[in-house]
Design a protein around this motif. Structure first.
Motif, PDB file in Angstrom:
ATOM      1  N   VAL A 122       0.836  -1.197   0.000  1.00 45.35           N
ATOM      2  CA  VAL A 122       0.000   0.000   0.000  1.00 45.35           C
ATOM      3  C   VAL A 122       0.879   1.257   0.000  1.00 45.35           C
ATOM      4  N   TYR A 123       1.908   1.253   0.830  1.00 38.13           N
ATOM      5  CA  TYR A 123       2.812   2.406   0.932  1.00 38.13           C
ATOM      6  C   TYR A 123       3.478   2.699  -0.417  1.00 38.13           C
ATOM      7  N   LEU A 124       4.007   1.658  -1.056  1.00 38.66           N
ATOM      8  CA  LEU A 124       4.668   1.852  -2.346  1.00 38.66           C
ATOM      9  C   LEU A 124       3.671   2.251  -3.422  1.00 38.66           C
ATOM     10  N   HIS A 125       2.450   1.731  -3.334  1.00 39.02           N
ATOM     11  CA  HIS A 125       1.400   2.115  -4.272  1.00 39.02           C
ATOM     12  C   HIS A 125       1.100   3.606  -4.141  1.00 39.02           C
ATOM     13  N   ARG A 126       1.040   4.092  -2.915  1.00 37.63           N
ATOM     14  CA  ARG A 126       0.804   5.519  -2.685  1.00 37.63           C
ATOM     15  C   ARG A 126       1.973   6.360  -3.219  1.00 37.63           C
ATOM     16  N   LEU A 127       3.177   5.816  -3.120  1.00 37.12           N
ATOM     17  CA  LEU A 127       4.359   6.532  -3.613  1.00 37.12           C
ATOM     18  C   LEU A 127       4.497   6.467  -5.126  1.00 37.12           C
ATOM     19  N   ASP A 128       3.737   5.565  -5.752  1.00 37.49           N
ATOM     20  CA  ASP A 128       3.881   5.274  -7.178  1.00 37.49           C
ATOM     21  C   ASP A 128       5.303   4.791  -7.486  1.00 37.49           C
ATOM     22  N   LEU A 129       5.806   3.927  -6.584  1.00 35.64           N
ATOM     23  CA  LEU A 129       7.137   3.351  -6.752  1.00 35.64           C
ATOM     24  C   LEU A 129       6.989   1.855  -6.994  1.00 35.64           C
ATOM     25  N   SER A 130       7.497   1.393  -8.125  1.00 36.46           N
ATOM     26  CA  SER A 130       7.416  -0.026  -8.449  1.00 36.46           C
ATOM     27  C   SER A 130       8.555  -0.401  -9.373  1.00 36.46           C
ATOM     28  N   PHE A 131       8.823  -1.689  -9.465  1.00 38.93           N
ATOM     29  CA  PHE A 131       9.784  -2.243 -10.401  1.00 38.93           C
ATOM     30  C   PHE A 131       9.026  -3.027 -11.470  1.00 38.93           C
ATOM     31  N   PRO A 132       9.566  -3.107 -12.679  1.00 36.41           N
ATOM     32  CA  PRO A 132       8.905  -3.917 -13.711  1.00 36.41           C
ATOM     33  C   PRO A 132       9.029  -5.403 -13.391  1.00 36.41           C
ATOM     34  N   GLY A 133       7.939  -6.130 -13.552  1.00 36.79           N
ATOM     35  CA  GLY A 133       7.969  -7.557 -13.276  1.00 36.79           C
ATOM     36  C   GLY A 133       7.502  -7.867 -11.869  1.00 36.79           C
ATOM     37  N   THR A 134       6.698  -8.910 -11.736  1.00 26.57           N
ATOM     38  CA  THR A 134       6.120  -9.255 -10.435  1.00 26.57           C
ATOM     39  C   THR A 134       7.192  -9.595  -9.418  1.00 26.57           C
ATOM     40  N   ARG A 135       8.157 -10.450  -9.797  1.00 20.17           N
ATOM     41  CA  ARG A 135       9.175 -10.876  -8.844  1.00 20.17           C
ATOM     42  C   ARG A 135      10.033  -9.702  -8.370  1.00 20.17           C
ATOM     43  N   GLU A 136      10.436  -8.843  -9.306  1.00 23.48           N
ATOM     44  CA  GLU A 136      11.252  -7.691  -8.934  1.00 23.48           C
ATOM     45  C   GLU A 136      10.475  -6.747  -8.015  1.00 23.48           C
ATOM     46  N   ASN A 137       9.184  -6.603  -8.293  1.00 16.53           N
ATOM     47  CA  ASN A 137       8.379  -5.720  -7.459  1.00 16.53           C
ATOM     48  C   ASN A 137       8.191  -6.290  -6.051  1.00 16.53           C
ATOM     49  N   GLU A 138       8.083  -7.608  -5.934  1.00 12.69           N
ATOM     50  CA  GLU A 138       7.973  -8.227  -4.613  1.00 12.69           C
ATOM     51  C   GLU A 138       9.288  -8.099  -3.844  1.00 12.69           C
ATOM     52  N   ILE A 139      10.403  -8.183  -4.535  1.00  9.14           N
ATOM     53  CA  ILE A 139      11.706  -7.983  -3.893  1.00  9.14           C
ATOM     54  C   ILE A 139      11.833  -6.540  -3.398  1.00  9.14           C
ATOM     55  N   LEU A 140      11.368  -5.597  -4.206  1.00  8.86           N
ATOM     56  CA  LEU A 140      11.328  -4.196  -3.773  1.00  8.86           C
ATOM     57  C   LEU A 140      10.498  -4.050  -2.502  1.00  8.86           C
ATOM     58  N   THR A 141       9.356  -4.725  -2.445  1.00  5.15           N
ATOM     59  CA  THR A 141       8.465  -4.620  -1.289  1.00  5.15           C
ATOM     60  C   THR A 141       9.126  -5.194  -0.040  1.00  5.15           C
ATOM     61  N   ASP A 142       9.731  -6.373  -0.145  1.00  4.40           N
ATOM     62  CA  ASP A 142      10.444  -6.955   0.992  1.00  4.40           C
ATOM     63  C   ASP A 142      11.573  -6.043   1.458  1.00  4.40           C
ATOM     64  N   THR A 143      12.330  -5.519   0.500  1.00  4.01           N
ATOM     65  CA  THR A 143      13.468  -4.669   0.840  1.00  4.01           C
ATOM     66  C   THR A 143      13.008  -3.387   1.526  1.00  4.01           C
ATOM     67  N   ALA A 144      11.965  -2.767   0.990  1.00  2.00           N
ATOM     68  CA  ALA A 144      11.461  -1.518   1.576  1.00  2.00           C
ATOM     69  C   ALA A 144      10.923  -1.747   2.983  1.00  2.00           C
ATOM     70  N   ALA A 145      10.148  -2.834   3.167  1.00  2.00           N
ATOM     71  CA  ALA A 145       9.610  -3.126   4.496  1.00  2.00           C
ATOM     72  C   ALA A 145      10.733  -3.330   5.501  1.00  2.00           C
ATOM     73  N   THR A 146      11.786  -4.001   5.075  1.00  9.20           N
ATOM     74  CA  THR A 146      12.902  -4.299   5.971  1.00  9.20           C
ATOM     75  C   THR A 146      13.728  -3.056   6.258  1.00  9.20           C
ATOM     76  N   TYR A 147      14.047  -2.294   5.231  1.00  8.99           N
ATOM     77  CA  TYR A 147      14.891  -1.115   5.418  1.00  8.99           C
ATOM     78  C   TYR A 147      14.176  -0.028   6.215  1.00  8.99           C
ATOM     79  N   LEU A 148      12.849   0.005   6.123  1.00 12.66           N
ATOM     80  CA  LEU A 148      12.088   1.043   6.830  1.00 12.66           C
ATOM     81  C   LEU A 148      11.561   0.578   8.181  1.00 12.66           C
ATOM     82  N   GLY A 149      12.026  -0.573   8.660  1.00 13.14           N
ATOM     83  CA  GLY A 149      11.842  -0.892  10.067  1.00 13.14           C
ATOM     84  C   GLY A 149      10.802  -1.917  10.450  1.00 13.14           C
ATOM     85  N   ALA A 150      10.162  -2.585   9.467  1.00 12.91           N
ATOM     86  CA  ALA A 150       9.162  -3.595   9.819  1.00 12.91           C
ATOM     87  C   ALA A 150       9.553  -5.001   9.351  1.00 12.91           C
ATOM     88  N   GLY A 151      10.557  -5.095   8.490  1.00 15.51           N
ATOM     89  CA  GLY A 151      10.890  -6.380   7.889  1.00 15.51           C
ATOM     90  C   GLY A 151      11.657  -7.339   8.770  1.00 15.51           C
TER      91      GLY A 151
END
Length: 295
Positions: A122-151
């Protein structure tokens, strides 16, 4: 979600993880990243077996919304049989419907991990930040959640022994450990004290070793003897026909004929370009890290 299946290990997605860290800094800015200096606390996402299932899940989801600073997002949680751990419907909001795998009815301690990932969507959707491809976008989501303190919750959900295994997320345990280590080096926060899984602690230690290696690559002064020797050899033949294989740096000439070297910032992985003239102090314009170099 690996449930009693094989768990992938190592760093197969490391390049995408590094791109995700760079993308976060570019999209959020250094100042915004700094507002996430404190991770989600274990007490705020604790979920006991006696807690009401739906009320408890809603409470944890609201904590994720608070942590990611999404005050006008209202997650609606439900449970159903599904292959994946969870799914979120990314509509215009403010309500977001999140489905959790039925297994979480009896594995409530890991609901926070699943919601850390889904609310980050939801956070990345609000930011309009995504990577092309489902797998790459899921890796972005895991990385963002972890780097920003919940992962850290996602890594703590990893458990493996001779009879069973469980892992949530698309990153390997060591990659989760790597991103947690990168965060720890920036904010001085030690997430290992929160782990309930011994396998998570082991993965974090391995990830920290990999993160430290980022700080020990030439032309940084912390580089080891072998790296410095290879760098000196490559510098003698620079600029050469193109980037050298197996090393993070690359030489090039400028219009005045002077030699320059580019290399990734060990914090945010944006490439930095400095003149080749011995000792140089560089400052990354993206994450503001000051780097001591011997070019």
């Amino acid at each position: 979600m690996a449930d009693d299946g094989p768990v992938e290990h190592g760093y197969p997605h490391l390049d995408t993880v590094r791109d995700a860290i760079t993308a976060l800094y570019k999209r959020l800015s250094y100042d915004t990243v700094q507002t996430f200096a404190t991770s989600v606390a274990p007490v705020d996402v604790a979920f006991g077996d006696t807690d009401d299932l739906h009320m408890g899940a809603q409470r944890v989801a609201r904590e994720m919304v608070r942590h990611y600073r999404l005050p006008d997002a209202r997650p609606i949680i439900s449970f159903r049989e599904m292959t994946h751990a969870a799914n979120v419907e990314l509509a215009a909001g403010p309500e977001y419907f999140i489905e959790l795998n039925d297994r979480f009815r009896t594995h409530r301690r890991d609901i926070g991990a699943a919601l850390a990932h889904e609310v980050m969507h939801v956070y990345l959707h609000r930011l309009d930040l995504s990577f092309p491809g489902t797998r790459e976008n899921e890796i972005l989501t895991d990385t963002a959640a972890t780097y920003l303190g919940a992962g850290w919750l996602l890594l703590d959900a990893y458990r493996e022994d001779s009879a069973s295994s469980q892992k949530l997320g698309y990153l390997t345990p060591e990659e989760f450990g790597y991103v947690l280590a990168k965060r720890a080096l920036v904010f001085g926060e030690d997430p290992s004290v929160w782990f309930t899984s011994p396998q998570a602690y082991t993965a974090y230690v391995k990830g920290m070793a990999q993160a430290r290696r980022d700080e020990q690559q030439p032309p940084l002064t912390a580089a080891g003897w072998a790296g410095r020797r290879r760098y000196a050899q490559d510098r003698r033949h620079a600029p050469g026909p193109g980037p050298q294989s197996g090393v993070p740096y690359a030489f090039s000439g400028d219009r005045g004929g002077s030699l320059r070297v580019s290399f990734p910032c060990p914090t945010c992985h944006q490439r930095i370009r400095v003149p080749v003239r011995g000792r140089v102090r560089a400052r990354c314009s993206l994450c503001r890290t000051v780097l001591e170099c011997d070019t």
